[in-house]
Enzyme design. Structure first.
Site, PDB file in Angstrom:
ATOM      1  N   ASP A 150       0.841  -1.192   0.000  1.00  0.00           N
ATOM      2  CA  ASP A 150       0.000   0.000   0.000  1.00  0.00           C
ATOM      3  C   ASP A 150       0.877   1.243   0.000  1.00  0.00           C
ATOM      4  O   ASP A 150       2.051   1.188   0.349  1.00  0.00           O
ATOM      5  CB  ASP A 150      -0.891   0.021   1.251  1.00  0.00           C
ATOM      6  CG  ASP A 150      -0.066  -0.022   2.531  1.00  0.00           C
ATOM      7  OD1 ASP A 150       0.277   1.057   3.043  1.00  0.00           O
ATOM      8  OD2 ASP A 150       0.258  -1.130   3.011  1.00  0.00           O
ATOM      9  N   ASP A 206       1.420   4.519   2.001  1.00  0.00           N
ATOM     10  CA  ASP A 206       1.080   4.871   3.376  1.00  0.00           C
ATOM     11  C   ASP A 206       0.243   6.150   3.423  1.00  0.00           C
ATOM     12  O   ASP A 206       0.122   6.883   2.432  1.00  0.00           O
ATOM     13  CB  ASP A 206       2.364   5.025   4.200  1.00  0.00           C
ATOM     14  CG  ASP A 206       2.138   4.665   5.657  1.00  0.00           C
ATOM     15  OD1 ASP A 206       1.691   3.532   5.920  1.00  0.00           O
ATOM     16  OD2 ASP A 206       2.400   5.501   6.529  1.00  0.00           O
TER      17      ASP A 206
END
Length: 263
Positions: A203, A205
């Site tokens: 992902d 952040d």
């Protein structure tokens, strides 16, 4: 002692098995029980141990993983080199989900973890370069698309970072954020083992992404999508690992009086 295994893989979130036809070893340690039984099998002609960091069913959140027991158990089986896949958030937009990074630096932002086997006396482990360069070279040679270098900041968890925290980490020039890389790396150094993380970006952040923050679902889903890729990368790396003899990861202890016992 005759080594049961030479190399270990510590599996991250969603990475709960690696070896076929493996023997199960239950190892008791002075530091309690490890995350689970250690599986030992063969990969590319080498004896390889596998330990799921969070337990076989993700019983242990990052701040409750028995890090010292895990490190001691692997050393007790004879392990000298550790490959440590882990899920990470990216602090750099160019490192998008699916990127695999072998960082070269670590920043500790944990708060409540016992991070050493040293409990008495003077015994200071060198940690300026926290990861084994030779293992990192092996990973990159086995998977040329791997990004080499960058600092991984390890936070306490289990919560994800606030936007302000994430933006602060990025402003420092750090590349990745993770919850499990410390004290795992320094304990391996104290056990005289070569260690490198293999960081899979799951992902962007919170400080990088403009929309909603990070969710557990997206982290687990992205890691699951890349499991076979990681398994192949690990097998290819294990086949090409260098001889650990002469590496500074173990050589630092020459002439040093260790104040803790090695198994």
């Amino acid at each position: 002692m005759t080594a049961t295994a030479e190399v270990a893989v510590i599996g991250g979130s969603g990475f709960y098995s690696f070896l076929d036809d493996a023997e199960q070893h239950t190892v008791s340690t002075p530091y309690g029980e490890p995350s689970g039984p250690v599986s030992v099998g063969s990969v590319a002609g080498r004896r390889v141990a596998f330990l799921p960091r969070h337990g076989g069913h993700h019983e242990f959140p990052p701040h409750r993983i028995p890090y010292r027991a895990n490190a001691w158990a692997l050393r007790a089986l004879g392990v000298r080199q550790i490959l440590a896949p882990c899920a990470v958030g990216s602090l750099r937009p160019e490192l998008g989900p699916g990127s695999v990074v072998v960082p070269d630096q670590l920043v500790d932002r944990t708060q409540a973890r016992v991070q050493s086997f040293v409990e008495t006396g003077a015994c200071h482990v060198p940690f300026a370069d926290p990861y084994c360069e030779r293992l990192g070279d092996s990973v990159q040679q086995s998977a040329p698309d791997v990004v080499r270098g960058g600092a991984m900041v390890v936070v306490e968890g289990p919560r994800f970072s606030t936007r302000a925290e994430s933006q602060s980490y990025a402003a420092q020039g750090w590349s990745l954020v993770n919850m499990t890389g410390h004290p795992e790396a320094v304990l391996a150094r104290e056990m005289l083992q070569c260690y490198t993380p293999i960081a899979l970006v799951t992902d962007l952040d919170a400080g990088v992404e403009a929309g909603a923050g990070v969710s557990q679902e997206e982290v687990f889903a992205l890691f699951a999508q890349n499991l076979e890729r990681l398994r192949t990368m690990l097998a290819d790396t294990i086949a090409a690992l260098p001889d650990p003899d002469g590496c500074s990861c173990s050589g630092w202890a020459q002439g040093v009086e260790l104040t803790y016992a090695l198994p």
